[in-house]
Enzyme design. Structure first.
Site, PDB file in Angstrom:
ATOM      1  N   GLY A   1       0.626  -0.797  -0.395  1.00 41.47           N
ATOM      2  CA  GLY A   1      -0.039   0.150  -0.049  1.00 41.47           C
ATOM      3  C   GLY A   1       0.671   1.396   0.093  1.00 41.47           C
TER       4      GLY A   1
ATOM      5  NE  ARG B   1      -2.087  -4.414  -1.006  1.00 38.72           N
ATOM      6  CZ  ARG B   1      -2.159  -4.068   0.458  1.00 38.72           C
ATOM      7  NH1 ARG B   1      -0.389  -4.722   0.875  1.00 38.72           N
ATOM      8  NH2 ARG B   1      -2.463  -2.649   1.171  1.00 38.72           N
TER       9      ARG B   1
ATOM     10  CG  ASP C   1       3.153  -9.698   4.885  1.00 40.76           C
ATOM     11  OD1 ASP C   1       3.752 -10.398   5.990  1.00 40.76           O
ATOM     12  OD2 ASP C   1       1.625  -9.108   4.744  1.00 40.76           O
TER      13      ASP C   1
ATOM     14  CG  ASP D   1      -1.513  -0.421   8.041  1.00 44.51           C
ATOM     15  OD1 ASP D   1      -2.473   0.721   7.397  1.00 44.51           O
ATOM     16  OD2 ASP D   1      -1.690  -1.473   8.148  1.00 44.51           O
TER      17      ASP D   1
ATOM     18  CD  GLU E   1      -8.431  -1.372   6.880  1.00 46.90           C
ATOM     19  OE1 GLU E   1      -8.590  -0.773   6.172  1.00 46.90           O
ATOM     20  OE2 GLU E   1      -6.880  -1.790   6.909  1.00 46.90           O
TER      21      GLU E   1
HETATM   22  P1  FBP Z   1       0.653  -1.657   4.089  1.00 46.55           P
HETATM   23  O1  FBP Z   1       0.645  -2.794   5.002  1.00 46.55           O
HETATM   24  O2  FBP Z   1       0.718  -2.429   2.557  1.00 46.55           O
HETATM   25  O3  FBP Z   1       1.327  -0.565   3.691  1.00 46.55           O
HETATM   26  O4  FBP Z   1      -0.776  -0.800   3.534  1.00 46.55           O
HETATM   27  C1  FBP Z   1      -1.556  -0.607   4.495  1.00 46.55           C
HETATM   28  C2  FBP Z   1      -3.023  -0.501   3.995  1.00 46.55           C
HETATM   29  O5  FBP Z   1      -3.152   0.643   4.328  1.00 46.55           O
HETATM   30  C3  FBP Z   1      -4.074  -1.172   4.977  1.00 46.55           C
HETATM   31  O6  FBP Z   1      -4.240  -0.357   5.951  1.00 46.55           O
HETATM   32  C4  FBP Z   1      -5.063  -1.886   4.561  1.00 46.55           C
HETATM   33  O7  FBP Z   1      -6.118  -2.267   5.012  1.00 46.55           O
HETATM   34  C5  FBP Z   1      -5.124  -2.028   3.215  1.00 46.55           C
HETATM   35  O8  FBP Z   1      -3.780  -1.385   2.581  1.00 46.55           O
HETATM   36  C6  FBP Z   1      -5.952  -1.506   1.883  1.00 46.55           C
HETATM   37  O9  FBP Z   1      -4.922  -2.214   0.776  1.00 46.55           O
HETATM   38  P2  FBP Z   1      -5.384  -1.677  -1.095  1.00 46.55           P
HETATM   39  O10 FBP Z   1      -4.815  -1.221  -0.316  1.00 46.55           O
HETATM   40  O11 FBP Z   1      -4.535  -3.170  -1.299  1.00 46.55           O
HETATM   41  O12 FBP Z   1      -7.082  -1.843  -0.918  1.00 46.55           O
END
Ligand code: FBP
Length: 546
Positions: A77, A141, A172, A201, A307
Site C-alpha cells: 500500500g 502486492r 510482509d 499502519d 479497520e
Molecule cells: P501496507 O501494509 O502494504 O502498507 O498497506 C496497508 C493498508 O493501507 C491497510 O491499512 C489497508 O487495509 C490496506 O493497505 C488496503 O489495501 P489495498 O490498497 O490493497 O486496498
C-alpha cells in the site's frame, strides 16, 4: 505536468539528514543479534543472514567508491514519503560515485519478476521530490517468495549490472526481502538486498525501527478531517459519526488519531482481544455512552473504529484461523467452485462453534471473511463496513432500551472511512526528512556491503541532525507464525501495547472525552512556518520516546 502552487514551493524543500550522513561514514558493529522468537527455526532457515550485528554509522574518512547500479521496488500500500526514499537512495549513490545508476522496477515486485523497469535519472527524480504517492514507478502486492521468481529477477539484475536491490515495504514485503537476501547470498549471486520500513499502519516497528514511514502524514491527514467532522458535529449537535480508520491489523492509526482529536469513543482492537470481548459487548459499550450523553441532552458524538477490529474479536479471530486452514488444505477443490458454492462448502466444513458464528454474521461480512484475501493471505478488512455494522447494531440496541424505558434520545448516524485519503498525501516535514534519510542511509548500507538489513534511522523525536543512522538485520525481527495452514518465518507485527505509554495516556482521558465534549481540531498539515506547528512528530512517538 501541471503543478499546484504548493507542489512548486515544496519541490524546493531540502530534506534534513542526520549529521552523520552528511559526511563520510564508518561502520560500527554492535553485538550479534538473535531473532524475535523461535531462534533455532529462524537460524536454520536463514543460515547466511542470521545473527548479524546491528550497524551504526559513525563519522568516517573520505573513501573512493566504484559506481554502483541499484534497483528499487515499491511494495504494498502507498505511504507518504516513498518518493523521498527513492530520491534519498539516488542522492546517496550519486554521492558515492556520480556514475552510479538507479533503476526502478515497475508496479511492485512484479516488475522484477517480469523485467519491467525504467532508469530513474536526475530529471525524473527532481519531478517527484517531496511529493506524495508511489506513482514514480507504481506499487503492487505480488508476493515475492518462490525460487522461480528469485531466479527470474536475478536475470534482469545481472543484465543491468545491479549489485543491490532496495525493497520499500511493510512487514510482509520486508520478510520477503530477507528471504531474497538469504537466497542470493546462498548462491553467491552478488546482489545485496536492503529493506525500508513503510506502512501507514505503523505496525512495522521495534526498538531499532522507531516508526514506519507514512504513519506521521497519514494520521495527521485523518486527524485534520476528523477534527473538521468533530467541529461540524459540535455545531449541528444532531449526528453520531462512526469513523473507520485504516490499519489492517494493529490499531496504531486509530490510537494516534484519538490522541490528536479526543473523540467521544475509540475502540482499540488489541484491547478488545485482551478483554475477550464479544461483538455484543462492544455494541453495549458504545450504546451506554450514547445513552448517557443523550440523558444529558447531547445526541451527538464521534466514534473511531479501527479497520482491523473484526479480526481482534476473539470468536471471529478463531473463525478466521479455521477458515484459513480449511481453505489452504482444500485449495485446489476450493478454486474450482463458484462464490456461492464456496460459502456453502465453508459452512458444511467448519466446526460447529465456528459455523454458528459464521452464520450469525451479516452476509456481507461473512462473505468477506470467507472469500477475499490479498496475495499475502490477509483478510481485506478495508472492504468490510464495520462502521456501518456497528452503527446499525447500536441503533437496534438503543431501540430496545427505548422500549424498556432505559433510553431517551435521538440516534442519527453518519459513516465515514478514512484510509485512501491519507496514503498519498504530500509528506509532512517529518516524513519528508525521515524518508529521505532512510533512502540515503540505504545507499550507505549498500556501500558497506550489507545484505539482509533494514535501513534504520533512530532518535527521531530529536532534531534530524541528531538522528542515529544504521541498519538492523531483518532476521532479528522475525519469528514463526502460522500462515495459510503452514508455519512460516515472518517479521513480528507490532501491535498496540496495552502497557505502553500511548495507550495508557489514552486510557487516562477517555472517560472524560466520552462524558464531555473535549474535541481538539488539529487543522491541516503545515509545511512552512514555526517549528512547533510544522515539525512535530506523532503523539505516539513522543509518548514512546519520552
Ligand atoms: P501496507 O501494509 O502494504 O502498507 O498497506 C496497508 C493498508 O493501507 C491497510 O491499512 C489497508 O487495509 C490496506 O493497505 C488496503 O489495501 P489495498 O490498497 O490493497 O486496498
Amino acid at each position: 505536468m501541471k503543478k499546484s502552487a504548493l507542489q512548486i514551493a515544496r519541490a524546493a524543500y531540502q530534506p534534513k539528514l542526520p549529521e552523520v550522513l552528511k559526511g563520510f561514514v564508518a561502520v560500527q558493529e554492535g553485538d550479534k543479534t538473535q531473532s524475535a522468537g523461535d531462534y533455532a527455526d529462524i537460524e536454520k532457515l536463514f543460515p547466511n543472514t542470521y545473527g548479524m550485528p546491528v550497524i551504526t554509522f559513525t563519522k568516517g574518512k573520505e573513501e573512493k567508491h566504484e559506481p554502483v547500479n541499484v534497483g528499487v521496488i515499491l511494495s504494498g500500500g502507498q505511504a507518504p514519503g516513498g518518493h523521498n526514499v527513492i530520491s534519498g537512495i539516488f542522492d546517496g549513490i550519486k554521492k558515492l560515485n556520480p556514475e552510479s545508476r538507479l533503476y526502478g522496477f515497475l508496479m511492485g515486485p512484479d516488475g522484477l519478476i517480469k523485467h519491467n523497469y525504467m532508469e530513474l535519472t536526475a530529471d525524473i527524480i527532481d519531478e517527484y521530490r517531496n511529493t506524495g504517492g508511489f506513482d514514480i514507478i507504481g506499487s503492487g502486492r505480488t508476493k515475492l517468495e518462490k525460487k522461480e521468481q528469485f531466479d527470474s529477477g536475478l536475470i534482469i539484475l545481472q543484465k543491468l549490472g545491479i549489485k543491490a536491490l532496495v525493497i520499500i515495504g511493510g512487514d510482509d514485503s520486508n520478510t520477503n526481502a530477507c528471504v531474497l537476501a538469504e537466497y542470493y547470498k546462498s548462491i553467491n549471486a552478488g546482489v545485496q538486498v536492503i529493506g525500508c520500513p513503510k506502512t501507514i499502519d505503523g505496525d512495522l516497528k521495534n526498538s531499532m525501527i522507531e516508526t514506519s514511514f507514512g504513519f506521521d502524514t497519514a494520521t495527521k491527514t485523518y486527524s485534520e478531517v476528523i477534527g473538521n467532522i468533530e467541529r461540524d458535529c459540535n455545531s449541528a449537535r444532531k449526528y453520531w459519526h462512526f469513523i473507520k480508520l485504516m490499519g489492517r491489523s494493529a490499531s496504531h492509526v486509530t490510537l494516534e488519531c484519538a490522541l490528536q482529536v479526543q473523540p467521544n469513543i475509540t475502540l482499540i482492537g488489541e484491547e478488545v482481544e485482551a478483554k475477550n470481548q464479544t461483538l455484543d459487548e462492544i455494541v453495549t459499550y458504545i450504546a451506554t455512552i450514547v445513552a448517557d450523553r443523550a440523558a444529558r441532552g447531547m445526541n451527538f458524538g464521534t466514534v473511531l473504529v479501527p479497520e482491523g477490529l473484526i479480526e481482534f474479536i476473539p470468536a471471529i479471530k478463531k473463525l478466521i484461523a479455521e477458515l484459513n486452514d480449511l481453505i489452504a488444505a482444500n485449495q485446489a477443490e476450493f478454486d474450482q467452485i463458484n462464490a456461492d458454492e464456496k460459502i456453502a462448502y465453508i459452512k458444511s466444513h467448519l466446526s460447529a462453534t465456528n459455523a454458528a458464528i459464521f452464520n450469525s454474521l451479516p452476509a456481507g461480512v461473512s462473505r468477506q471473511l470467507a472469500l477475499e484475501r490479498d496475495p499475502h493471505g490477509n483478510v481485506q478488512v478495508s472492504l468490510i463496513e464495520t462502521e456501518q455494522l456497528l452503527a446499525e447494531m447500536v441503533a437496534t440496541k438503543l431501540a430496545q432500551w427505548k422500549k424498556e424505558g432505559k433510553y431517551v434520545g435521538k440516534f442519527s448516524t453518519q459513516h465515514h472511512f478514512f484510509g485512501y485519503e491519507g496514503r498519498c498525501a504530500a509528506p509532512s516535514n517529518f516524513d519528508a526528512d525521515y524518508c529521505y534519510s532512510l533512502g540515503f542511509n540505504a545507499a550507505m548500507l549498500i556501500a558497506s556491503g550489507k545484505t539482509g538489513y533494514m535501513s534504520s534511522v533512530r532518535n527521531t523525536t530529536a532534531p534530524a541532525a541528531q538522528w542515529i543512522a544504521g541498519g538492523i538485520p531483518i532476521t532479528a525481527m522475525m519469528n514463526m507464525e502460522r500462515r495459510n495452514g503452514e508455519m512460516k518465518p515472518v517479521i513480528r507485527k507490532a501491535l498496540v501495547e496495552l502497557d505502553g505509554a500511548p495507550f495508557k495516556a489514552f486510557c487516562e482521558q477517555r472517560d472524560e472525552w466520552a462524558k464531555e465534549t473535549c474535541y481538539v481540531y488539529p487543522g491541516p498539515i503545515q509545511y512552512f512556518g514555526p517549528t512547533e506547528v510544522c515539525d512535530q512528530p506523532t503523539k505516539t512517538l513522543k509518548y514512546e520516546q519520552a
